[in-house]
Design a protein around this motif. Sequence first.
Motif, mmCIF file in Angstrom:
data_model
loop_
_atom_site.group_PDB
_atom_site.id
_atom_site.type_symbol
_atom_site.label_atom_id
_atom_site.label_comp_id
_atom_site.label_asym_id
_atom_site.label_seq_id
_atom_site.Cartn_x
_atom_site.Cartn_y
_atom_site.Cartn_z
ATOM 1 N N UNK A 1 0.272 -14.539 20.864
ATOM 2 C CA UNK A 1 1.206 -13.534 20.345
ATOM 3 C C UNK A 1 1.963 -12.815 21.450
ATOM 4 N N UNK A 2 1.779 -13.263 22.687
ATOM 5 C CA UNK A 2 2.517 -12.667 23.794
ATOM 6 C C UNK A 2 1.909 -11.408 24.345
ATOM 7 N N UNK A 3 0.601 -11.235 24.187
ATOM 8 C CA UNK A 3 -0.086 -10.065 24.714
ATOM 9 C C UNK A 3 -1.145 -10.447 25.728
ATOM 10 N N UNK A 4 -1.844 -9.427 26.258
ATOM 11 C CA UNK A 4 -2.954 -9.673 27.171
ATOM 12 C C UNK A 4 -4.149 -8.869 26.707
ATOM 13 N N UNK A 5 -5.240 -9.551 26.483
ATOM 14 C CA UNK A 5 -6.484 -8.906 26.103
ATOM 15 C C UNK A 5 -7.023 -8.133 27.306
ATOM 16 N N UNK A 6 -7.163 -6.813 27.190
ATOM 17 C CA UNK A 6 -7.596 -6.014 28.334
ATOM 18 C C UNK A 6 -9.051 -6.294 28.709
ATOM 19 N N UNK A 7 -9.770 -7.013 27.851
ATOM 20 C CA UNK A 7 -11.151 -7.372 28.157
ATOM 21 C C UNK A 7 -11.274 -8.843 28.553
ATOM 22 N N UNK A 8 -10.160 -9.434 29.025
ATOM 23 C CA UNK A 8 -10.193 -10.863 29.329
ATOM 24 C C UNK A 8 -10.991 -11.214 30.576
ATOM 25 N N UNK A 9 -11.420 -10.220 31.335
ATOM 26 C CA UNK A 9 -12.257 -10.511 32.496
ATOM 27 C C UNK A 9 -13.733 -10.638 32.118
ATOM 28 N N UNK A 10 -14.064 -10.306 30.882
ATOM 29 C CA UNK A 10 -15.451 -10.402 30.441
ATOM 30 C C UNK A 10 -15.739 -11.818 29.950
#
Length: 317
Positions: free
Chosen positions: A222-231
């Motif tokens: 959807x063109x976003x970034x999950x702020x928890x993608x480092x987990x």
Amino acid sequence: MKRFLHYALCLPLLGVVLSAKAVTVTSCDRQLTIAQPPQRAVSQDINLTGMLLALGLKSRMVGYSGISAWKTPNPELMAQLADLPELAARHPSLENLLNAEADFFFAGWNYGMRVGGEVTPASLARFGIPVYELSESCAHVMPRRVASLEDVYTDLHNLGRIFAVQPRAEALVQGMQQRVAAVRARLADSGPAPRVFLYDSGEESPFTAGRLAMPQALIEAAGGRNVMDELAASWVRVGWEAVISSDPEVILIVDYGERSAAQKRDFLLQHPALQGLTAIREQRFVVLPYLAVTPSLDNAAAIETLAAALHPQAFDQ
């Protein structure tokens, strides 16, 4: 437990019933061989049950489990299930499945099964009940890099092979792929990816999605970034400090459970520690149902809704 003796007597015969109709698919870290298309399947959870219904397999189901106790029902889906029994409101027991004379169980880790629990592929194999595991859930039992829409496509293709309904499975996959491609085309010149925090539940500490859970794939598409993608985790509990430091621009609320989406939104808006977040100041929220954020055919609709909220300029045309 009326079927224990029946299964024990039949186990020696399992090797001789394999025929040309047998298919082998990969289920997590196992090779799963199905002798013939199941006729008495059981599904766990609303999203997995929806996949079987979409594949036209209701007549080959003897029940489902894990919906009424905690999921916000989808009215259309529940109407289709009206004449099928729910074997268990939460997690099915071994006895539930044996008494239903199930010949196939579609479930996942933390979707009806838990490591070391009573109902697992290994425990059911003793009674001749094969289990196909939801691909996204495999992160609980084997190393995985990131959740992907390919997980859903793989599950549909594998279920198509298991039940010998490959053309229907392929049509469903192509339909999803076309919708996702249309979103991506609109987002071609959409600019930076807004920071998105998924809020499932929790007040002392929030329950959210790491990069091994399906929302990771949905937010990216959807063109976003999950702020928890480092987990390197699936569905996981974090501290509010992690949310505050990430300063999400949009908060995605999962609509299910005892608290309504509106109640969850109000809680976030009133939380003293969150007042400095961009998403709170600008009151940018997106609400999606549980069915849409877990692996399911509704993932395409989730991407469309989320993309329009993250990049409204790309969808106002």
